[in-house]
Design a protein around this motif. Sequence first.
Motif, PDB file in Angstrom:
ATOM      1  N   VAL A 158      49.201  48.902  45.468  1.00  0.00           N
ATOM      2  CA  VAL A 158      50.478  48.869  44.730  1.00  0.00           C
ATOM      3  C   VAL A 158      50.351  49.715  43.461  1.00  0.00           C
ATOM      4  O   VAL A 158      51.215  50.549  43.154  1.00  0.00           O
ATOM      5  N   ALA A 159      49.250  49.535  42.732  1.00  0.00           N
ATOM      6  CA  ALA A 159      49.034  50.331  41.514  1.00  0.00           C
ATOM      7  C   ALA A 159      48.988  51.823  41.865  1.00  0.00           C
ATOM      8  O   ALA A 159      49.619  52.653  41.210  1.00  0.00           O
ATOM      9  N   TYR A 160      48.271  52.143  42.927  1.00  0.00           N
ATOM     10  CA  TYR A 160      48.141  53.541  43.356  1.00  0.00           C
ATOM     11  C   TYR A 160      49.513  54.149  43.658  1.00  0.00           C
ATOM     12  O   TYR A 160      49.858  55.237  43.190  1.00  0.00           O
ATOM     13  N   GLU A 161      50.318  53.418  44.412  1.00  0.00           N
ATOM     14  CA  GLU A 161      51.655  53.924  44.797  1.00  0.00           C
ATOM     15  C   GLU A 161      52.574  54.057  43.591  1.00  0.00           C
ATOM     16  O   GLU A 161      53.449  54.911  43.573  1.00  0.00           O
ATOM     17  N   LEU A 162      52.384  53.189  42.596  1.00  0.00           N
ATOM     18  CA  LEU A 162      53.228  53.252  41.398  1.00  0.00           C
ATOM     19  C   LEU A 162      52.695  54.278  40.395  1.00  0.00           C
ATOM     20  O   LEU A 162      53.317  54.518  39.359  1.00  0.00           O
ATOM     21  N   GLY A 163      51.533  54.847  40.692  1.00  0.00           N
ATOM     22  CA  GLY A 163      50.936  55.821  39.772  1.00  0.00           C
ATOM     23  C   GLY A 163      50.357  55.168  38.536  1.00  0.00           C
ATOM     24  O   GLY A 163      50.317  55.780  37.457  1.00  0.00           O
ATOM     25  N   LEU A 164      49.893  53.924  38.696  1.00  0.00           N
ATOM     26  CA  LEU A 164      49.377  53.157  37.549  1.00  0.00           C
ATOM     27  C   LEU A 164      47.914  52.810  37.753  1.00  0.00           C
ATOM     28  O   LEU A 164      47.378  52.930  38.860  1.00  0.00           O
ATOM     29  N   GLY A 165      47.275  52.335  36.687  1.00  0.00           N
ATOM     30  CA  GLY A 165      45.910  51.836  36.795  1.00  0.00           C
ATOM     31  C   GLY A 165      45.892  50.382  37.222  1.00  0.00           C
ATOM     32  O   GLY A 165      46.911  49.677  37.151  1.00  0.00           O
ATOM     33  N   PHE A 166      44.726  49.940  37.666  1.00  0.00           N
ATOM     34  CA  PHE A 166      44.544  48.574  38.173  1.00  0.00           C
ATOM     35  C   PHE A 166      43.519  47.833  37.320  1.00  0.00           C
ATOM     36  O   PHE A 166      42.449  48.377  37.029  1.00  0.00           O
ATOM     37  N   VAL A 167      43.852  46.598  36.961  1.00  0.00           N
ATOM     38  CA  VAL A 167      42.954  45.738  36.177  1.00  0.00           C
ATOM     39  C   VAL A 167      42.518  44.556  37.037  1.00  0.00           C
ATOM     40  O   VAL A 167      43.363  43.767  37.479  1.00  0.00           O
ATOM     41  N   PRO A 168      41.201  44.404  37.285  1.00  0.00           N
ATOM     42  CA  PRO A 168      40.750  43.244  38.054  1.00  0.00           C
ATOM     43  C   PRO A 168      40.584  41.999  37.181  1.00  0.00           C
ATOM     44  O   PRO A 168      39.977  42.062  36.113  1.00  0.00           O
ATOM     45  N   ILE A 169      41.139  40.890  37.661  1.00  0.00           N
ATOM     46  CA  ILE A 169      40.895  39.583  37.039  1.00  0.00           C
ATOM     47  C   ILE A 169      39.952  38.869  37.994  1.00  0.00           C
ATOM     48  O   ILE A 169      40.311  38.622  39.150  1.00  0.00           O
ATOM     49  N   ARG A 170      38.709  38.612  37.523  1.00  0.00           N
ATOM     50  CA  ARG A 170      37.650  38.205  38.447  1.00  0.00           C
ATOM     51  C   ARG A 170      37.188  36.769  38.237  1.00  0.00           C
ATOM     52  O   ARG A 170      37.408  36.176  37.183  1.00  0.00           O
ATOM     53  N   LYS A 171      36.558  36.223  39.250  1.00  0.00           N
ATOM     54  CA  LYS A 171      35.921  34.913  39.145  1.00  0.00           C
ATOM     55  C   LYS A 171      34.757  35.020  38.153  1.00  0.00           C
ATOM     56  O   LYS A 171      34.224  36.107  37.930  1.00  0.00           O
ATOM     57  N   LYS A 172      34.333  33.889  37.620  1.00  0.00           N
ATOM     58  CA  LYS A 172      33.399  33.916  36.470  1.00  0.00           C
ATOM     59  C   LYS A 172      32.082  34.663  36.774  1.00  0.00           C
ATOM     60  O   LYS A 172      31.556  34.611  37.882  1.00  0.00           O
ATOM     61  N   GLY A 173      31.625  35.376  35.729  1.00  0.00           N
ATOM     62  CA  GLY A 173      30.320  36.015  35.815  1.00  0.00           C
ATOM     63  C   GLY A 173      30.267  37.332  36.565  1.00  0.00           C
ATOM     64  O   GLY A 173      29.183  37.871  36.777  1.00  0.00           O
ATOM     65  N   LYS A 174      31.388  37.874  36.962  1.00  0.00           N
ATOM     66  CA  LYS A 174      31.382  39.092  37.788  1.00  0.00           C
ATOM     67  C   LYS A 174      31.656  40.362  36.982  1.00  0.00           C
ATOM     68  O   LYS A 174      31.339  41.461  37.443  1.00  0.00           O
ATOM     69  N   LEU A 175      32.302  40.211  35.824  1.00  0.00           N
ATOM     70  CA  LEU A 175      32.651  41.411  35.051  1.00  0.00           C
ATOM     71  C   LEU A 175      31.532  41.719  34.061  1.00  0.00           C
ATOM     72  O   LEU A 175      31.033  40.821  33.376  1.00  0.00           O
ATOM     73  N   PRO A 176      31.135  42.987  33.953  1.00  0.00           N
ATOM     74  CA  PRO A 176      29.924  43.314  33.193  1.00  0.00           C
ATOM     75  C   PRO A 176      30.098  43.408  31.680  1.00  0.00           C
ATOM     76  O   PRO A 176      29.134  43.206  30.938  1.00  0.00           O
TER      77      PRO A 176
END
Length: 175
Positions: free
Chosen positions: A66-84
């Motif tokens: 959806v972000a790609y088709e809209l020409g936008l960036g994507f932000v991941p909201i992740r389960k705990k401990g996964k984002l660096p």
Amino acid sequence: MQIKSRIRTIAHYPHEGIMFRDITTLLKDPVGLRATIQEITNRYKKLEIDKVAGIESRGFIIGTPVAYELGLGFVPIRKKGKLPAETRGRDYQLEYGSDRIEIHVDAIQKGDRVLLVDDLIATGGTAEAAAALIQEMGGEVVECCFVIDLPDVGGRLRLENQGLKVFALCDFEGG
Ligand SMILES: O=P(O)(O)OC[C@H]1O[C@H](OP(=O)(O)OP(=O)(O)O)[C@H](O)[C@@H]1O
Ligand SMILES: Nc1ncnc2[nH]cnc12
């Protein structure tokens, strides 16, 4: 019907009494996958949106194209401990169990208009926590968008009672 008819229901998964709405049958079908991404994209292409945020893990599958088709960036909201990098997090209750989601503190800028995407809303606990994180960082949640709403579980009302807009491509009665 292009979308709803391609979603499979598995009774008593992962626990007795849960009717699991399985999008893998929708995703593996080229007509179903394309219709899903196009319907969502068509709804938002004329709205001013800065970013698409998706909730791990099924929200990534829907949110990124959806972000790609809209020409936008994507932000991941992740389960705990996964984002660096440095994160901000929230605990929440699920239809079955509890968990914690996190977002990078530099993912949202103050004033960003954010579309929040996930595959399904049940109790709304996950989306409520995700929306709260975005808002805490100064973002505006333009709408919470789902492929599936389970209206009998009450998540849509819960989000709407907090002033959030909710959209779903289809719903399933009975949870
Ligand atoms: O409205 P709620 O009651 O909060 O439930 C909905 C959430 O539950 C499912 O994710 P799950 O946590 O099972 O993770 P997954 O996408 O990795 O399978 C679903 O993809 C939503 O994110
Ligand atoms: N009934 C359900 N089916 C699929 N995913 C879910 N996540 C929470 N409840 C669910």
